[in-house]
Every structure is written in structure tokens, then in C-alpha cells.
Design an enzyme around this catalytic site. Structure first.
Site, PDB file in Angstrom:
ATOM      1  N   ALA A 126       0.706  -1.075   0.130  1.00 19.13           N
ATOM      2  CA  ALA A 126      -0.074   0.156  -0.036  1.00 19.13           C
ATOM      3  C   ALA A 126       0.825   1.288   0.094  1.00 19.13           C
ATOM      4  O   ALA A 126       0.296   2.317  -0.077  1.00 19.13           O
ATOM      5  CB  ALA A 126      -0.945   0.120   1.180  1.00 19.13           C
ATOM      6  N   GLY A 127       2.173   1.153   0.211  1.00 20.94           N
ATOM      7  CA  GLY A 127       3.057   2.563   0.264  1.00 20.94           C
ATOM      8  C   GLY A 127       3.140   3.311  -0.861  1.00 20.94           C
ATOM      9  O   GLY A 127       2.909   2.893  -1.997  1.00 20.94           O
ATOM     10  N   ARG A 157      10.071   7.986  -2.565  1.00 20.37           N
ATOM     11  CA  ARG A 157      11.603   8.050  -2.784  1.00 20.37           C
ATOM     12  C   ARG A 157      11.896   7.729  -4.488  1.00 20.37           C
ATOM     13  O   ARG A 157      12.769   7.765  -4.956  1.00 20.37           O
ATOM     14  CB  ARG A 157      12.427   7.596  -1.960  1.00 20.37           C
ATOM     15  CG  ARG A 157      12.784   8.378  -0.737  1.00 20.37           C
ATOM     16  CD  ARG A 157      13.996   7.657   0.212  1.00 20.37           C
ATOM     17  NE  ARG A 157      13.026   6.597   0.717  1.00 20.37           N
ATOM     18  CZ  ARG A 157      14.213   5.653   1.453  1.00 20.37           C
ATOM     19  NH1 ARG A 157      15.326   5.856   1.486  1.00 20.37           N
ATOM     20  NH2 ARG A 157      13.492   4.835   2.359  1.00 20.37           N
ATOM     21  N   ASN A 169      13.381   1.076  -1.971  1.00 18.17           N
ATOM     22  CA  ASN A 169      12.729   2.330  -1.774  1.00 18.17           C
ATOM     23  C   ASN A 169      13.178   3.521  -2.733  1.00 18.17           C
ATOM     24  O   ASN A 169      12.508   4.668  -2.851  1.00 18.17           O
ATOM     25  CB  ASN A 169      12.930   2.695  -0.424  1.00 18.17           C
ATOM     26  CG  ASN A 169      12.222   1.799   0.531  1.00 18.17           C
ATOM     27  OD1 ASN A 169      10.918   1.639   0.580  1.00 18.17           O
ATOM     28  ND2 ASN A 169      13.049   1.134   1.320  1.00 18.17           N
ATOM     29  N   TYR A 226      12.133  -6.188 -47.333  1.00 21.55           N
ATOM     30  CA  TYR A 226      11.083  -5.926 -46.284  1.00 21.55           C
ATOM     31  C   TYR A 226      10.031  -6.950 -46.716  1.00 21.55           C
ATOM     32  O   TYR A 226       9.790  -6.909 -48.007  1.00 21.55           O
ATOM     33  CB  TYR A 226      10.614  -4.552 -46.260  1.00 21.55           C
ATOM     34  CG  TYR A 226       9.392  -4.440 -45.624  1.00 21.55           C
ATOM     35  CD1 TYR A 226       9.394  -4.339 -43.916  1.00 21.55           C
ATOM     36  CD2 TYR A 226       8.344  -4.166 -46.337  1.00 21.55           C
ATOM     37  CE1 TYR A 226       8.266  -4.395 -43.377  1.00 21.55           C
ATOM     38  CE2 TYR A 226       6.899  -4.012 -45.331  1.00 21.55           C
ATOM     39  CZ  TYR A 226       7.256  -4.228 -44.054  1.00 21.55           C
ATOM     40  OH  TYR A 226       5.946  -4.133 -43.560  1.00 21.55           O
ATOM     41  N   LYS A 255       5.162   2.051  -6.295  1.00 21.79           N
ATOM     42  CA  LYS A 255       6.334   1.553  -6.237  1.00 21.79           C
ATOM     43  C   LYS A 255       6.426   0.032  -6.577  1.00 21.79           C
ATOM     44  O   LYS A 255       7.482  -0.389  -7.130  1.00 21.79           O
ATOM     45  CB  LYS A 255       6.888   1.818  -4.702  1.00 21.79           C
ATOM     46  CG  LYS A 255       8.182   1.056  -4.282  1.00 21.79           C
ATOM     47  CD  LYS A 255       8.619   1.488  -3.206  1.00 21.79           C
ATOM     48  CE  LYS A 255       7.780   0.570  -2.126  1.00 21.79           C
ATOM     49  NZ  LYS A 255       8.456   0.869  -0.449  1.00 21.79           N
TER      50      LYS A 255
END
Length: 463
Positions: A16-17, A21, A233, A371, A28
Site C-alpha cells: 500500500a505504500g 523516494r 525504496n 522488407y 512502487k
């Protein structure tokens, strides 16, 4: 992997953070290490130890986290305010069974190994602990909770860095944050948590002290490899985790019989498989869900993403994306296979050839400077230098079909939709707008005219 004596095992993964940073718009836990998000690494661990239920506690960026992991077998619980690890676990309280065990993991610790967690759980159960803590020793324990033991070496509590005195800060044994609980004891203790500390948060570490005061047995399992519990972090720590994970992956491949010429300059994602006796040269990137067969030579300077490569394939200085290459085929140097390219056996795709959304049959070749887009090429076909499959008319893509044993000369334009039948030949320099019948030669170029003395008349003669 799980022992038969575990009747119910639940994982609670804290994710949940905010991760401020990281300086990122992405949550994150969704930042990737070796091809998959940090959170998915931890979910992998929970699945490998065969948890009966996996709960992910989300908060910041919850919708993005849910969307990115919706294909996994997990339940999501929302933590509206981030008031500590104890508060996060409380959100999942109603999902905790009255029997069995709970393992608490973290979405930003992607380096933890399932073997370590399994040994941790086994020790917890064998010794009848109410709670167990995964610990390790580090030279610089700053930022970690310290393990406080009594004179008998028993764990009595965990003190967070913010609340530790000078002596406690000198202790090098640290709390990884990973716990195993007897489910019934955890549920009871969560109801007794309070936020009477410097940060006003609910610490999961306080559960240890609650259980200790109730004379419950508290255990600790100390691991030697501190890198397993490293949290991420920041971008710097993300790069460190990537380096550690990459070394693990490459070591595992080498132990299975893969030759890696320079591990410091070879990059292989976690989901990639490589067969025995294949060789990876420096500058190789194997990404996503790529599978490489046996006896292949890959690189140098090659990128292969979400592709399947069968046995004895050689790929040099090339890029392969979402494609399939069958056995004994050679690709490169400097070739580019774009998504949905399918090459048969013993095919040759040479230097500066681009293939997109096309199938090429066995023993066919495009040796250089061509091609091939939206094409269907049969077996034993030769695609000459500079051939172009003109697949786009400015509005829609169209298909070119070249059947078995056809020969496409140099500098040929195939204006799709067009079909070259079996054993059809196309003369060099032709622009083909109509189907070429079987066993026929197609010539589509203006008749050559030589104008005598034209250079001199135009004043272009050089002396």
C-alpha cells in the site's frame, strides 16, 4: 513445496505504500525487476509455497496495482490511510482463518526466495511458535527494526529505528519485516494493537511484544544472505535489486548447462527459459516470456522479447519481438523480426532484412536488404536483395502470397494484394501488380534505351 502438516496457509502481502523516494507516477511495487513487477516476484513466492489464500493490501495507486495483477490468484484489500504495518494487516483481519498459519510478506522485497520462506514456515510449525520473525545480520542496520533478545537468546521484542536508544541502535541483527504467525494468535493480538509511539502508527512488531507478554513462544529464523530481505525504496535500490536478481538467473542457467560468455553484460528476465548447450554472447537481452531451445547461439548484441526459438537456431546482432523461429534457422546480422513473424526450419534471414506479420516456410531465404510485411511465403523460396513487399496502400494493409519454389529477383516490388504461384519467377527490378502464374517468368520493367553521347551533349563529361 508445502509440507503436508500445514492445514491452512495464508499470505498477506503489504503493497500500500506510496514509494515517494522512487519519484515516479507508477506505484512502487509495480516497478520491474528482471522483467516482472516487484509485487509479482512476491506473489510468485506465495504461490510456490502453495498458500491457500493470497491477500494483497493496496493503498496508493490501488487501481493500477489491481489492474497490473488481476491475472494472479489474489484477493485485494484496500488500506485507505497508511498508518503502519500493523494497521495494514488489520485491514485483512476478517479474511484470517481461525486455524492454520499466516505469512506476512512485502511487495517491495522482490529478492526473497521461496525456499527460504518454506524453511522459515517449517521451523515455525516444528517448534510450535506463536510467532516467528525472519532475521539477518547486516553491517549497517540503520533504518531497520532491531531484534532484542534476553540473556538466553530468546526474542523478547523488536524496536523500530525511530524508537531505539543508542544501545539498541548498535545491534546488527535486524527484522526483515517478514513474519509467520499462528492464525488464531495473530487475530487476537491485532485487536490489542495501539499507536502509542513516536509516529502514532500501528506497528506489526508490537504483536511480538503482546504475544511475549502472554508467554507465547516467539521464534526467529536468521538467514545468512541478507540480500534476500533488501527492500526497494529508490531507483538506486531498484538497480541493486536488478543486479542481484540477474546474477541469480544467470547462475541458474549456467548450472543447467547454458554457456554465458560474459554474465556482466547479459540480461535475462525471470520468465525466460534457455535450453542446454545454448550459448549467450555479450549484449544479449532475453525478455518477457521468451523460450530458447537447445544448442542455440544467441548474440552478440541481440534482443529477443516474448518469442519462441527452437533448437539449433543462430541469431546474431538482431531484434526479435513476439515471433516464432523453428529449428536450424539463421537470423542476422542486423535483422529485425517484428511481431507475429513465423519462420520455418532451416530458413535464412540475413543482414538488414525486416519481417513483420509474415510466415516463411522451410528452407526459404531472404539473404539481405529486404522488407517482408504481411506475407505468406512457402518452402524453398528465394527472396532477392532489395525485395520489398509493398503491403500498405495508405489506407489498409494487404497480403502477398509467394508459393513453394518461387524465385523473387533483386530489387523487386510486390504490390499487395498479389500472388506468386508455385515455381513462379520474377525478374530483377520488376514491380509486380498482377498475379504470377505457375512456372512463369514475370518481367515488369521499362525497356532499356541507350542515348549515345548524351553525357557530352549535356556538358556532364568529366576529363
Amino acid at each position: 513445496m508445502r509440507g503436508a502438516e500445514i492445514n491452512m496457509l495464508m499470505s498477506i502481502i503489504l503493497a500500500a505504500g506510496a514509494g515517494t523516494r522512487m519519484k515516479s507516477k507508477l506505484p512502487k511495487v509495480l516497478h520491474k525487476v528482471s522483467g516482472i513487477s516487484m509485487l509479482e516476484h512476491v506473489i510468485d513466492v506465495a504461490e510456490e509455497i502453495k498458500c491457500d489464500k493470497n491477500v494483497v493490501v493496496v493503498g496508493c495507486g490501488a487501481d493500477k496495482v489491481k489492474d497490473a495483477t488481476k491475472h494472479r490468484n489474489v484477493e485485494f484489500i484496500y488500506q485507505k490511510e497508511q498508518l503502519g504495518t500493523g494497521h495494514a494487516v488489520i485491514q485483512a483481519e476478517n479474511l484470517i482463518c481461525d486455524e492454520g498459519y499466516v505469512i506476512v510478506l512485502y511487495g517491495d522485497t522482490p529478492l526473497i526466495k521461496s525456499e527460504t520462506i518454506q524453511k522459515f514456515i517449517n521451523l515455525h510449525i516444528k517448534r510450535g511458535y506463536s510467532a516467528s520473525i525472519l532475521t539477518t545480520e547486516v553491517e549497517n542496520p540503520t533504518g531497520y527494526g532491531r531484534i532484542i533478545r534476553n540473556e538466553n537468546g530468546e526474542v523478547i521484542k523488536i524496536v523500530e529505528e525511530k524508537d531505539a536508544d543508542e544501545f539498541q541502535k548498535s545491534i546488527k541483527e535486524i527484522n526483515s519485516g517478514i513474519y509467520c504467525f499462528k492464525a488464531s494468535d495473530l487475530k487476537k493480538s491485532l485487536k490489542k494493537l495501539n499507536n502509542d509511539n513516536n509516529q502514532g502508527e500501528y506497528y506489526l512488531t508490537d504483536v511480538i511484544e503482546i504475544l511475549r507478554n502472554e508467554e507465547k513462544k516467539i521464534g526467529a529464523y536468521k538467514i545468512d544472505d541478507y540480500t534476500e530481505i533488501l527492500g526497494v525504496n529508490s531507483r538506486v535500490q531498484l538497480a541493486e535489486a536488478e543486479k542481484i536478481m540477474r546474477k541469480r538467473i544467470l547462475t541458474g542457467l549456467m548450472e543447467k548447462g547454458v554457456t554465458i560468455i560474459d554474465p556482466d553484460n547479459t540480461y535475462v528476465d525471470k520468465r525466460v527459459e534457455v535450453g542446454m548447450d545454448s550459448i549467450l554472447y555479450p549484449g544479449t537481452f532475453l525478455l518477457g516470456n521468451t523460450e530458447i531451445g537447445e544448442d542455440c547461439i544467441i548474440g552478440p548484441n541481440t534482443r529477443i522479447e516474448n518469442s519462441i526459438i527452437n533448437d539449433r537456431v543462430k541469431i546474431i546482432n538482431s531484434t526479435i519481438i513476439e515471433s516464432f523461429i523453428d529449428s536450424d534457422t539463421k537470423v542476422g546480422p542486423y535483422a529485425y523480426l517484428r511481431p507475429n513473424s513465423k519462420l520455418g526450419k532451416n530458413v535464412k534471414i540475413g543482414d538488414f532484412v525486416e519481417v513483420k506479420n509474415s510466415t516463411i516456410g522451410d528452407n526459404s531465404k531472404a539473404s539481405h536488404l529486404s522488407y517482408i510485411g504481411d506475407g505468406e511465403i512457402g518452402t524453398n523460396v528465394n527472396i532477392g536483395c532489395g525485395a520489398v513487399f509493398v503491403n500498405y496502400n495508405g489506407k489498409s494493409k494487404n497480403k502477398t502470397v509467394v508459393k513453394d519454389n518461387a524465385f523473387i529477383g533483386c530489387n523487386v516490388n510486390l504490390i499487395a494484394p498479389v500472388i506468386v504461384e508455385e515455381n513462379g519467377y520474377i525478374a530483377a527490378g520488376s514491380t509486380i501488380t498482377k498475379n504470377v502464374p505457375e512456372k512463369s517468368l514475370a518481367v515488369a520493367r521499362a525497356k532499356q534505351q541507350n542515348k549515345k553521347d548524351w553525357v557530352e551533349r549535356k556538358g556532364l563529361l568529366k576529363k
